[in-house]
Design an enzyme around this catalytic site. Structure first.
Site, mmCIF file in Angstrom:
data_model
loop_
_atom_site.group_PDB
_atom_site.id
_atom_site.type_symbol
_atom_site.label_atom_id
_atom_site.label_comp_id
_atom_site.label_asym_id
_atom_site.label_seq_id
_atom_site.Cartn_x
_atom_site.Cartn_y
_atom_site.Cartn_z
ATOM 1 N N VAL A 1 0.852 -1.203 0.000
ATOM 2 C CA VAL A 1 0.000 0.000 0.000
ATOM 3 C C VAL A 1 0.886 1.251 0.000
ATOM 4 O O VAL A 1 0.699 2.170 -0.809
ATOM 5 C CB VAL A 1 -0.942 0.001 1.236
ATOM 6 C CG1 VAL A 1 -1.627 1.351 1.404
ATOM 7 C CG2 VAL A 1 -1.985 -1.116 1.120
ATOM 8 N N ARG B 1 4.082 1.697 -0.794
ATOM 9 C CA ARG B 1 4.927 1.930 -1.980
ATOM 10 C C ARG B 1 4.097 2.254 -3.220
ATOM 11 O O ARG B 1 4.502 3.075 -4.041
ATOM 12 C CB ARG B 1 5.861 0.742 -2.194
ATOM 13 C CG ARG B 1 6.849 0.659 -1.025
ATOM 14 C CD ARG B 1 8.055 -0.158 -1.294
ATOM 15 N NE ARG B 1 9.015 0.033 -0.202
ATOM 16 C CZ ARG B 1 10.124 -0.665 -0.054
ATOM 17 N NH1 ARG B 1 10.430 -1.595 -0.924
ATOM 18 N NH2 ARG B 1 10.945 -0.418 0.948
ATOM 19 N N SER C 1 -11.530 -2.944 18.651
ATOM 20 C CA SER C 1 -12.024 -1.763 19.368
ATOM 21 C C SER C 1 -13.522 -1.822 19.681
ATOM 22 O O SER C 1 -14.336 -1.976 18.779
ATOM 23 C CB SER C 1 -11.723 -0.507 18.542
ATOM 24 O OG SER C 1 -12.304 0.605 19.159
ATOM 25 N N THR D 1 -13.164 -5.619 10.895
ATOM 26 C CA THR D 1 -12.511 -4.468 10.254
ATOM 27 C C THR D 1 -13.390 -3.932 9.125
ATOM 28 O O THR D 1 -13.581 -2.717 8.974
ATOM 29 C CB THR D 1 -11.144 -4.911 9.677
ATOM 30 O OG1 THR D 1 -10.411 -5.529 10.723
ATOM 31 C CG2 THR D 1 -10.370 -3.750 9.084
ATOM 32 N N ASP E 1 -8.415 -16.826 9.149
ATOM 33 C CA ASP E 1 -9.606 -17.683 9.090
ATOM 34 C C ASP E 1 -10.087 -18.006 7.666
ATOM 35 O O ASP E 1 -10.855 -18.955 7.484
ATOM 36 C CB ASP E 1 -10.765 -17.033 9.857
ATOM 37 C CG ASP E 1 -10.431 -16.800 11.319
ATOM 38 O OD1 ASP E 1 -9.526 -17.493 11.827
ATOM 39 O OD2 ASP E 1 -11.052 -15.929 11.944
ATOM 40 N N ARG F 1 1.887 -36.291 15.121
ATOM 41 C CA ARG F 1 1.742 -37.621 14.513
ATOM 42 C C ARG F 1 2.908 -38.547 14.914
ATOM 43 O O ARG F 1 2.709 -39.709 15.236
ATOM 44 C CB ARG F 1 1.680 -37.477 12.991
ATOM 45 C CG ARG F 1 1.677 -38.797 12.240
ATOM 46 C CD ARG F 1 1.700 -38.542 10.750
ATOM 47 N NE ARG F 1 0.363 -38.311 10.227
ATOM 48 C CZ ARG F 1 -0.486 -39.271 9.869
ATOM 49 N NH1 ARG F 1 -0.133 -40.547 9.978
ATOM 50 N NH2 ARG F 1 -1.677 -38.981 9.399
ATOM 51 N N GLY G 1 -3.480 -35.636 6.772
ATOM 52 C CA GLY G 1 -4.020 -37.006 6.734
ATOM 53 C C GLY G 1 -4.721 -37.410 8.021
ATOM 54 O O GLY G 1 -4.609 -38.561 8.466
ATOM 55 N N ALA G 2 -5.442 -36.485 8.615
ATOM 56 C CA ALA G 2 -6.136 -36.790 9.881
ATOM 57 C C ALA G 2 -7.264 -37.794 9.643
ATOM 58 O O ALA G 2 -7.847 -37.854 8.556
ATOM 59 C CB ALA G 2 -6.705 -35.512 10.478
#
Ligand code: F6P
Length: 327
Positions: free
Chosen positions: A27, A29, A77, A109, A132, A159, A190-191
């Site tokens: 932003v 630059r 905030s 935001t 997220d 693991r 690989g859960a």
């Protein structure tokens, strides 16, 4: 209304995410390249209300591209949620002759940015920065890729010990109300099972699956738990499972804020650079009240209103694939 933009400000707000610094750099630059003065607002909306503004040079954003966190600091905030708080913030922007802002952050935001845009007709553009990945209007948010790489590194390590001891691990990851981090971490590591906010996971199904493996003497398993899933946190799920599967030696790991830190991946650095650059270009083209994003690897614009109110949905086929591959 058409107005000439000469001075802009950039801030980061909400939970920090790796790559926010790369976005800030882009932003600053791009603004300087376009002969704009650019201010950094420290601590998000808190800094806007306290007039914590600092003129930035291209040197001020040198050597930050690779750093996690945010040099501009951040906050969640409460005061900005009040009309008076926003009025104070707007007056400070006017006193510093700031013509427009770039807001880097997540849903909270964007909600604040939309208020500034709607209540004061203030030109503002959002850049999606959150681990997220839950923002409508972009395939990826800044920080998500780093977070999932941190998470799979942690799960890979778990693991090793889980396999050695033949233990069952419940590993909780972040993501607030969305399962992107959990789904990607689960597939990438690989859960055996992934508990998601977007899915009706059942403890009974999990225990039936575990009983079946126990009959084969396989007591090692990894379950990824999204913090926003409907069955409770990893400790709650682990203790429910323990009731019906006492043969398992189970452990819980909460990866927590580790997922928020660290040097951004190349993907996040490039994404942040593209989005920061595009946000300033959008302001130059008088596109206000919007958020920049990347869809199918192309820059796209979404109204802040849509970005906040529409829900980005997890790919159901990926959920199905994760189940099939974990058989
Ligand atoms: O939005 C990013 C995030 O890390 C979420 O995944 C998590 O629910 C939340 O922030 C944690 O917030 P805090 O750092 O304020 O505890």
């Amino acid at each position: 209304m058409t107005r000439k933009i000469r001075r802009i400000a950039v801030f980061t707000s909400g939970g920090d995410s790796p790559g926010m610094n790369a976005a800030t750099r882009a932003v600053v630059r791009t603004a300087i390249y376009n002969d704009l003065h650019v201010y950094g607002i420290k601590g998000g909306y808190e800094g806007m209300m306290n007039a914590d503004f600092q003129l930035l040079t291209k040197g001020d954003v040198g050597n930050i591209l690779q750093r996690g966190g945010t040099i501009l600091k951040t906050a969640r905030s409460q005061e900005f949620m009040t009309k008076q708080g926003r009025q104070n913030a707007y007056e400070n922007l006017m006193a510093h002759e700031i013509d427009a802002c770039v807001a880097i952050g997540g849903n909270g935001t964007y909600t604040g940015a939309l208020k500034l845009y709607e209540e004061f007709d203030f030109p503002i553009v959002g850049v999606p920065g959150t681990i997220d990945n839950d923002i409508f209007g972009t395939d990826y948010t800044i920080g998500f890729d780093t977070a999932i790489n941190t998470a799979i590194e942690a799960v890979d390590k778990i693991r090793d010990t889980a396999d050695s001891h033949n233990r069952l691990f419940f590993i909780e990851v972040m993501g607030r109300h969305a399962g992107y981090i959990a789904l990607h971490t689960g597939i990438g590591s690989g859960a055996g099972n992934i508990f998601l906010p977007e899915k009706e996971n059942s403890i009974e199904e999990l225990t039936a699956f575990l009983k079946k493996s126990a009959r084969r003497k396989k007591l090692f398993n990894l379950v990824i738990v999204a913090e926003g899933n409907k069955n409770g946190d990893a400790y709650t799920i682990a203790s429910k499972v323990k009731e019906s599967c006492p043969e398992y030696d189970s452990k819980v790991t909460i990866i927590g804020h580790l997922q928020r830190g660290g040097s951004p991946t190349c993907h996040d650095r490039v994404l942040a650079s593209r989005l920061g650059y595009s946000a300033v270009n959008a302001l130059m083209e008088e596109k206000y009240g919007i958020a920049v994003g990347i869809i199918d690897n192309k820059i796209s614009f979404t109204s802040l209103k849509d970005a906040i109110t529409k829900t980005k949905t997890l790919d159901v086929d990926m959920i199905k694939m994760a189940e099939i591959l974990a058989m």
